[in-house]
Design an enzyme around this catalytic site. Structure first.
Site, PDB file in Angstrom:
ATOM      1  N   ALA A  12      11.823   1.877  44.500  1.00  0.00           N
ATOM      2  CA  ALA A  12      13.374   1.657  44.716  1.00  0.00           C
ATOM      3  C   ALA A  12      13.275   0.371  45.584  1.00  0.00           C
ATOM      4  O   ALA A  12      14.124  -0.366  45.638  1.00  0.00           O
ATOM      5  CB  ALA A  12      13.957   2.644  45.794  1.00  0.00           C
ATOM      6  N   ARG A  17       8.897 -10.221  47.718  1.00  0.00           N
ATOM      7  CA  ARG A  17       7.960 -11.357  47.485  1.00  0.00           C
ATOM      8  C   ARG A  17       7.436 -11.721  46.049  1.00  0.00           C
ATOM      9  O   ARG A  17       6.932 -12.579  45.915  1.00  0.00           O
ATOM     10  CB  ARG A  17       6.519 -10.640  48.170  1.00  0.00           C
ATOM     11  CG  ARG A  17       6.279 -10.331  49.698  1.00  0.00           C
ATOM     12  CD  ARG A  17       5.452  -9.517  50.115  1.00  0.00           C
ATOM     13  NE  ARG A  17       5.771  -7.948  49.911  1.00  0.00           N
ATOM     14  CZ  ARG A  17       4.998  -7.130  50.277  1.00  0.00           C
ATOM     15  NH1 ARG A  17       3.908  -7.320  50.972  1.00  0.00           N
ATOM     16  NH2 ARG A  17       5.424  -5.881  49.901  1.00  0.00           N
ATOM     17  N   TYR A 107       2.860   4.580  44.099  1.00  0.00           N
ATOM     18  CA  TYR A 107       3.849   3.715  44.188  1.00  0.00           C
ATOM     19  C   TYR A 107       3.962   3.083  43.021  1.00  0.00           C
ATOM     20  O   TYR A 107       2.898   2.847  42.247  1.00  0.00           O
ATOM     21  CB  TYR A 107       3.058   2.391  45.319  1.00  0.00           C
ATOM     22  CG  TYR A 107       2.988   3.228  46.639  1.00  0.00           C
ATOM     23  CD1 TYR A 107       3.678   4.356  47.062  1.00  0.00           C
ATOM     24  CD2 TYR A 107       2.429   2.354  47.535  1.00  0.00           C
ATOM     25  CE1 TYR A 107       3.714   4.703  48.313  1.00  0.00           C
ATOM     26  CE2 TYR A 107       2.520   2.706  49.032  1.00  0.00           C
ATOM     27  CZ  TYR A 107       3.199   3.780  49.548  1.00  0.00           C
ATOM     28  OH  TYR A 107       3.164   4.437  50.514  1.00  0.00           O
ATOM     29  N   GLY A 147      -2.119  -2.266  54.004  1.00  0.00           N
ATOM     30  CA  GLY A 147      -2.519  -1.303  55.475  1.00  0.00           C
ATOM     31  C   GLY A 147      -3.850  -1.234  55.467  1.00  0.00           C
ATOM     32  O   GLY A 147      -4.462  -0.763  54.475  1.00  0.00           O
ATOM     33  N   GLU A 162      -0.211  -0.968  59.080  1.00  0.00           N
ATOM     34  CA  GLU A 162       0.219  -1.782  58.264  1.00  0.00           C
ATOM     35  C   GLU A 162      -0.196  -3.207  59.018  1.00  0.00           C
ATOM     36  O   GLU A 162      -0.545  -3.514  60.051  1.00  0.00           O
ATOM     37  CB  GLU A 162       1.759  -1.935  58.302  1.00  0.00           C
ATOM     38  CG  GLU A 162       2.228  -0.449  57.543  1.00  0.00           C
ATOM     39  CD  GLU A 162       1.646  -0.484  56.206  1.00  0.00           C
ATOM     40  OE1 GLU A 162       1.729  -1.388  55.246  1.00  0.00           O
ATOM     41  OE2 GLU A 162       0.814   0.460  55.858  1.00  0.00           O
ATOM     42  N   ASN A 351       1.024 -14.007  -2.306  1.00  0.00           N
ATOM     43  CA  ASN A 351       0.488 -15.218  -1.635  1.00  0.00           C
ATOM     44  C   ASN A 351       1.637 -16.067  -1.004  1.00  0.00           C
ATOM     45  O   ASN A 351       2.712 -16.631  -1.881  1.00  0.00           O
ATOM     46  CB  ASN A 351      -0.617 -16.055  -2.458  1.00  0.00           C
ATOM     47  CG  ASN A 351      -1.422 -17.015  -1.472  1.00  0.00           C
ATOM     48  OD1 ASN A 351      -1.658 -16.603  -0.397  1.00  0.00           O
ATOM     49  ND2 ASN A 351      -1.762 -17.942  -2.174  1.00  0.00           N
ATOM     50  N   ALA A 354       1.542 -22.172   2.246  1.00  0.00           N
ATOM     51  CA  ALA A 354       1.566 -22.995   3.700  1.00  0.00           C
ATOM     52  C   ALA A 354       2.953 -23.514   3.958  1.00  0.00           C
ATOM     53  O   ALA A 354       3.681 -23.983   3.054  1.00  0.00           O
ATOM     54  CB  ALA A 354       0.547 -24.098   3.628  1.00  0.00           C
ATOM     55  N   SER A 379       4.062 -23.529  -1.547  1.00  0.00           N
ATOM     56  CA  SER A 379       4.079 -24.356  -0.101  1.00  0.00           C
ATOM     57  C   SER A 379       5.330 -25.134   0.157  1.00  0.00           C
ATOM     58  O   SER A 379       6.027 -25.525  -0.771  1.00  0.00           O
ATOM     59  CB  SER A 379       3.040 -25.509  -0.057  1.00  0.00           C
ATOM     60  OG  SER A 379       1.577 -24.783  -0.188  1.00  0.00           O
ATOM     61  N   ALA A 397       6.278 -25.487  -5.058  1.00  0.00           N
ATOM     62  CA  ALA A 397       6.167 -26.301  -3.640  1.00  0.00           C
ATOM     63  C   ALA A 397       7.650 -26.604  -3.082  1.00  0.00           C
ATOM     64  O   ALA A 397       8.254 -27.689  -4.191  1.00  0.00           O
ATOM     65  CB  ALA A 397       5.184 -27.239  -3.633  1.00  0.00           C
TER      66      ALA A 397
HETATM   67  C1  UD1 Z   1       2.490  -0.242  51.036  1.00  0.00           C
HETATM   68  C2  UD1 Z   1       1.734   0.812  52.125  1.00  0.00           C
HETATM   69  C3  UD1 Z   1       0.217  -0.018  52.260  1.00  0.00           C
HETATM   70  C4  UD1 Z   1      -0.486  -0.159  51.321  1.00  0.00           C
HETATM   71  C5  UD1 Z   1       0.091  -0.694  50.116  1.00  0.00           C
HETATM   72  C6  UD1 Z   1      -0.679  -0.614  48.765  1.00  0.00           C
HETATM   73  C7  UD1 Z   1       3.423   1.660  53.549  1.00  0.00           C
HETATM   74  C8  UD1 Z   1       4.038   1.604  54.924  1.00  0.00           C
HETATM   75  N1  UD1 Z   1       2.433   0.776  53.299  1.00  0.00           N
HETATM   76  O1  UD1 Z   1       2.709  -1.515  51.465  1.00  0.00           O
HETATM   77  O2  UD1 Z   1      -0.332   0.709  53.490  1.00  0.00           O
HETATM   78  O3  UD1 Z   1      -1.572  -0.883  51.644  1.00  0.00           O
HETATM   79  O4  UD1 Z   1       1.506  -0.234  49.892  1.00  0.00           O
HETATM   80  O5  UD1 Z   1      -0.137  -1.527  47.719  1.00  0.00           O
HETATM   81  O6  UD1 Z   1       3.564   2.736  52.639  1.00  0.00           O
HETATM   82  N2  UD1 Z   1       9.458   1.440  47.826  1.00  0.00           N
HETATM   83  C9  UD1 Z   1      10.509   2.427  47.920  1.00  0.00           C
HETATM   84  N3  UD1 Z   1      11.583   2.465  48.860  1.00  0.00           N
HETATM   85  C10 UD1 Z   1      11.322   1.653  50.057  1.00  0.00           C
HETATM   86  C11 UD1 Z   1      10.325   0.837  50.062  1.00  0.00           C
HETATM   87  C12 UD1 Z   1       9.202   0.823  49.005  1.00  0.00           C
HETATM   88  O7  UD1 Z   1      10.705   3.075  46.784  1.00  0.00           O
HETATM   89  O8  UD1 Z   1      12.433   1.798  50.848  1.00  0.00           O
HETATM   90  C13 UD1 Z   1       8.518   1.580  46.928  1.00  0.00           C
HETATM   91  C14 UD1 Z   1       8.441   0.097  46.198  1.00  0.00           C
HETATM   92  O9  UD1 Z   1       9.209  -0.019  45.079  1.00  0.00           O
HETATM   93  C15 UD1 Z   1       6.797  -0.085  45.751  1.00  0.00           C
HETATM   94  C16 UD1 Z   1       6.265   1.082  46.814  1.00  0.00           C
HETATM   95  O10 UD1 Z   1       7.233   1.872  47.281  1.00  0.00           O
HETATM   96  O11 UD1 Z   1       6.712   0.436  44.866  1.00  0.00           O
HETATM   97  C17 UD1 Z   1       5.513   0.146  48.083  1.00  0.00           C
HETATM   98  O12 UD1 Z   1       6.337  -0.608  48.687  1.00  0.00           O
HETATM   99  P1  UD1 Z   1       5.693  -2.087  48.960  1.00  0.00           P
HETATM  100  O13 UD1 Z   1       7.019  -2.668  49.776  1.00  0.00           O
HETATM  101  O14 UD1 Z   1       4.947  -2.911  47.878  1.00  0.00           O
HETATM  102  O15 UD1 Z   1       4.957  -1.684  50.250  1.00  0.00           O
HETATM  103  P2  UD1 Z   1       3.494  -2.375  50.710  1.00  0.00           P
HETATM  104  O16 UD1 Z   1       4.106  -3.490  51.746  1.00  0.00           O
HETATM  105  O17 UD1 Z   1       2.788  -3.042  49.556  1.00  0.00           O
HETATM  106 MG    MG Z   2       3.234  -3.153  47.492  1.00  0.00          MG
END
Ligand code: UD1
Ligand code: MG
Length: 438
Positions: A12, A17, A107, A147, A162, A351, A354, A379, A397
């Site tokens: 979600a 970034r 994730y 983390g 984190e 064939n 070219a 060609s 050609a």
């Molecule tokens: C997270 C972990 C971190 C780990 C890293 C690995 C937490 C708090 N931190 O950090 O420990 O080292 O992943 O890659 O979990 N997402 C949601 N809803 C939200 C927030 C995030 O669905 O409200 C989803 C994002 O779409 C993403 C995943 O969760 O796919 C991870 O979220 P992201 O913000 O990338 O966490 P990191 O800062 O990478």
């Molecule tokens: Mg991440």
């Protein structure tokens, strides 16, 4: 292999970034969005259901997964607003029900993880006892952004901190949380309502569940991943580009093992979901997109672009600076230089000289071209679609075969606009004007 009944994929987040308007999990790697790779990891466990938490760009994610072959096992839960990874699971509570069995959490930004590794983590959790949880960790040269895993002096897992909340000392820890967990479902559900957001980012962290397990005397297994590449999370476009290479190598290695000779892996781009028969050679600087099918003993490249809907039958050759899209190149047919084959069907043994262009687009719609077996396209021919070139026919050609022409079997057409040439002309054309490279 684990008996996890439920897998939850967190997808979600906005992915700020990435600095992109596209939702993070919809960025493509080797022809498949991140979420597509993660759904495969989930399905490798053969769970009863996969819950995908969507929010930012929810419609795009749902639309992409709508025609997945396993769509009936996928459920969507909307998290709006997105208040962190722990909050993402809180909003799943209703869908999880009272006794969800083992719950594996993935994730959506971890495309390099393999289903095998996730299965091993689930199995380790089960082996550790009914109320233990397991976390996949990774030891990284550069742990920046992840983390950190904090262990006690005896080496036992204590908690995840984190990066934003790290002390100087913790920041130097090299073991990180990959974000893959196997939970006993009931115990997870009991922890979720107690998660707070008193941290540097003001988010509800799923990672805090691990410390709760420790506090309650339950076992937390923190298992390092065997191949650290698998633990990479994608948060930036630079990380996306780096991950592409890792996945690309895996795809190329699979084709090499199947008997496809890839001369220069470093300049060969083959998407996920491409079929290539043994004995085929792929030459440098070639791009082959998802869904393309290539038979045995073909030659592709150098500098060839095979796009969606391309089929090369056994022994076909497509070479230098030639692009194909929605086109079938028949058995042993050749298009070796500087050509565009769009919406075409080229018969066996033909064939394509070219510089031939199949002009498939009239500014409004795309049209098809049929070239029969054993045809000889001179060609620099331009074939304006829709068009049919009969079996054994020849174009001179530089011929421009105008829209809607039907060149009969064995006929020879030359000039601009192309017109049929009869009798002796046919012989002179094939020996001179129609001359072309091979
Ligand atoms: C997270 C972990 C971190 C780990 C890293 C690995 C937490 C708090 N931190 O950090 O420990 O080292 O992943 O890659 O979990 N997402 C949601 N809803 C939200 C927030 C995030 O669905 O409200 C989803 C994002 O779409 C993403 C995943 O969760 O796919 C991870 O979220 P992201 O913000 O990338 O966490 P990191 O800062 O990478
Ligand atoms: Mg991440």
């Amino acid at each position: 292999m684990s008996a996890a009944r439920t897998v939850v994929i967190l997808a979600a987040g906005q992915g700020t970034r990435m600095k992109s308007a596209r939702p993070k999990v919809m960025h493509a790697l080797c022809g498949r969005p991140l979420i597509g790779w993660v759904v495969e990891q989930a399905l490798a466990l053969d769970p009863e259901r996969v819950i995908v938490v969507v929010g930012h760009g929810a419609d795009a994610v749902r639309e992409h997964l709508a025609d997945h072959p396993e769509a009936e096992r996928l459920r969507f839960v909307v998290q709006e607003p997105q208040r962190g990874t722990g909050h993402a699971l809180q909003v799943c509570a209703g869908e999880l029900g009272e006794d969800p069995g083992d719950v594996v959490v993935l994730y959506g930004d971890m495309p390099l993880l393999t289903g095998e590794t996730v299965g091993e983590l689930g199995a380790a959790r089960e082996a550790a006892g009914a109320d233990a949880m397991a976390i996949l960790t990774s030891v990284m040269d550069d742990p920046h952004g992840y983390g950190r895993i904090v262990r006690g002096s005896d080496g036992a897992f204590e908690r995840i901190v984190e990066e934003a909340d790290c002390s100087e000392e913790e920041r130097a820890f090299a073991e990180v949380n990959t974000g893959v967990y196997a939970f006993p479902g009931r115990e997870l559900l009991a922890c979720l309502p107690r998660l707070g957001d008193a941290n540097a980012q003001g988010e509800v962290y799923l990672t805090d569940v691990a410390a709760m397990f420790v506090a309650e005397g339950r076992e937390v297994l923190a298992v390092p991943v065997a191949d650290p590449d698998e633990g990479a999370g994608i948060n930036t476009l630079a990380q996306l580009a780096e991950a592409r290479w890792t996945l690309q190598v895996r795809i190329l290695e699979e084709h090499l093992a199947n008997g496809v000779a890839i001369e220069d892996p470093a300049t060969t781009y083959i998407d996920h979901g491409v079929e290539i028969g043994p004995g085929t050679r792929v030459l440098p600087c070639t791009v082959i997109r998802g869904g393309v099918r290539i038979g045995s003993n073909c030659e592709v490249g150098p500098f060839t672009h095979l796009r969606v809907g391309t089929v090369l039958e056994d022994g076909a050759e497509v070479g230098n600076f030639t692009e194909c899209k929605q086109s079938l190149v028949g058995r042993g047919a050749k298009a070796k230089h500087l050509s565009y084959l769009g919406d075409a069907r080229v018969g066996a043994g033909s064939n394509i000289g070219a510089g031939t262009i199949f002009a498939n687009y009239d500014g409004r719609a795309k049209h098809r071209t049929e070239v029969g077996e054993g045809a000889f396209i001179g060609s620099g021919t331009i074939i304006v679609a829709p068009n049919t070139i009969g079996p054994g026919a020849t174009t001179g050609a530089g011929a421009v075969v105008t829209r809607g022409t039907q060149v009969g079997p064995g006929e020879v057409w030359v000039g601009v606009p192309a017109r049929p040439l009869g009798g002796d002309g046919a012989r002179s054309i094939s020996s001179e004007d129609a001359s072309q490279s091979d």
